[in-house]
Design an enzyme around this catalytic site. Structure first.
Site, PDB file in Angstrom:
ATOM      1  N   CYS A 124       0.866  -1.181   0.000  1.00 32.29           N
ATOM      2  CA  CYS A 124       0.000   0.000   0.000  1.00 32.29           C
ATOM      3  C   CYS A 124       0.901   1.229   0.000  1.00 32.29           C
ATOM      4  O   CYS A 124       2.113   1.101  -0.171  1.00 32.29           O
ATOM      5  CB  CYS A 124      -1.001  -0.006   1.155  1.00 32.29           C
ATOM      6  SG  CYS A 124      -0.295   0.092   2.801  1.00 32.29           S
ATOM      7  N   CYS A 198      -4.044  -0.784  -2.070  1.00 32.60           N
ATOM      8  CA  CYS A 198      -4.284   0.642  -2.234  1.00 32.60           C
ATOM      9  C   CYS A 198      -4.338   0.943  -3.728  1.00 32.60           C
ATOM     10  O   CYS A 198      -3.445   0.540  -4.482  1.00 32.60           O
ATOM     11  CB  CYS A 198      -3.159   1.428  -1.557  1.00 32.60           C
ATOM     12  SG  CYS A 198      -3.085   3.178  -1.974  1.00 32.60           S
ATOM     13  N   CYS A 205       3.130   0.373  -8.492  1.00 31.72           N
ATOM     14  CA  CYS A 205       3.851  -0.784  -7.953  1.00 31.72           C
ATOM     15  C   CYS A 205       4.814  -1.323  -9.009  1.00 31.72           C
ATOM     16  O   CYS A 205       4.408  -1.591 -10.144  1.00 31.72           O
ATOM     17  CB  CYS A 205       2.865  -1.864  -7.527  1.00 31.72           C
ATOM     18  SG  CYS A 205       3.642  -3.274  -6.701  1.00 31.72           S
TER      19      CYS A 205
END
Length: 264
Positions: A124, A198, A205
């Site tokens: 997250c 998230c 990411c």
């Protein structure tokens, strides 16, 4: 159960799930939360058709939608697997009492892996609430059979007090000594599965080496509900309950995947 010779309509779950497009939507959402445009791509179907069938699944209580924290014009769709299990059991009972079941279907037990254990990374933004809660709960539920880590794209200085509290009070897990870590700190590690919790972190990411499976759980930030007070803590309780449910659904997936790899 209808008597011999009677013809009855199929249960609502069967009628909903039997349509090929809806079944494909459910199959996709069983593995991860997705936005409409992603489902359009994965199904290779027109957006208006996908949206229509998503609405029917939402009306039937099988699918929910949450507004994306990365783009408020967007929504993530999530399949309620517990609801599906209950409806599936009820559908079997409607066909014949012998098909009644009192337990949620589960996969094979997750046992320690020979050699390198199966590894999961939760991601997250701040690594102060959702991802460390997921890390702690998967470690707890797998009894150490899964190597679990968490990290953030912009880690905070410390875990949120309510994240520490909810794990201690509801799950008897103490993470008070844990500190948030940056994604860079785990960049050289190998993972079998990366789960983003998230919406913003999902967009940035990084890729990890090897055949890494990706999954997204669109869970609202409980810290956005307020400070450390009763109202804010309730949001952490809801988030932890959601995460714990999803972790429970993840365990048989990990066990089944490992069996396919030849590890008993």
């Amino acid at each position: 159960m209808p008597s011999s010779g009677q013809v009855s309509a199929p249960p609502p779950f069967v009628a909903l799930a039997a349509h090929p497009v809806r079944w494909r939507l459910m199959a996709e959402l069983a593995g991860s939360d997705y936005r409409v445009r992603e489902l359009v791509t994965r199904l290779d179907q027109p957006q208006n058709l996908v949206s229509y069938h998503l609405r029917l699944l939402r009306d039937g209580g099988l699918v929910t939608a949450t507004r994306s924290s990365a783009d408020r014009r967007d929504s993530y769709y999530h399949l309620d697997l517990d609801r599906c299990a209950r409806e599936l059991a009820g559908s079997g009972t409607a066909l014949h009492p012998a098909l009644r079941t009192s337990r949620t279907p589960s996969g094979p037990p997750l046992r320690p892996r020979r050699g390198r254990p199966v590894s999961v990374l939760f991601v997250c933004t701040g690594n102060s609430a959702r991802s460390p809660v997921a890390e702690a709960l998967l470690t707890l539920r797998s009894a150490g059979a899964v190597l679990t880590r968490s990290a953030g794209s912009r880690p905070r200085d410390h875990l949120h007090p309510d994240a520490v509290r909810v794990l201690r009070e509801r799950f008897d897990v103490d993470v008070s000594a844990q500190r948030p870590r940056h994604l860079d700190d785990v960049a050289d590690e190998s993972f079998d599965l990366v789960v983003t919790l998230c919406d913003k972190a999902r967009e940035i990411c990084p890729e990890f080496a090897g055949p890494v499976r990706r999954m997204h759980w669109s869970i609202p930030d409980p810290a956005a509900a307020g400070g450390v007070d009763a109202q804010g803590y309730a949001a952490f309780e809801r988030a932890a309950e959601d995460i714990d449910t999803r972790v429970g659904h993840l365990l048989p997936v990990l066990a089944t995947t490992r069996q396919r790899e030849g590890d008993p």
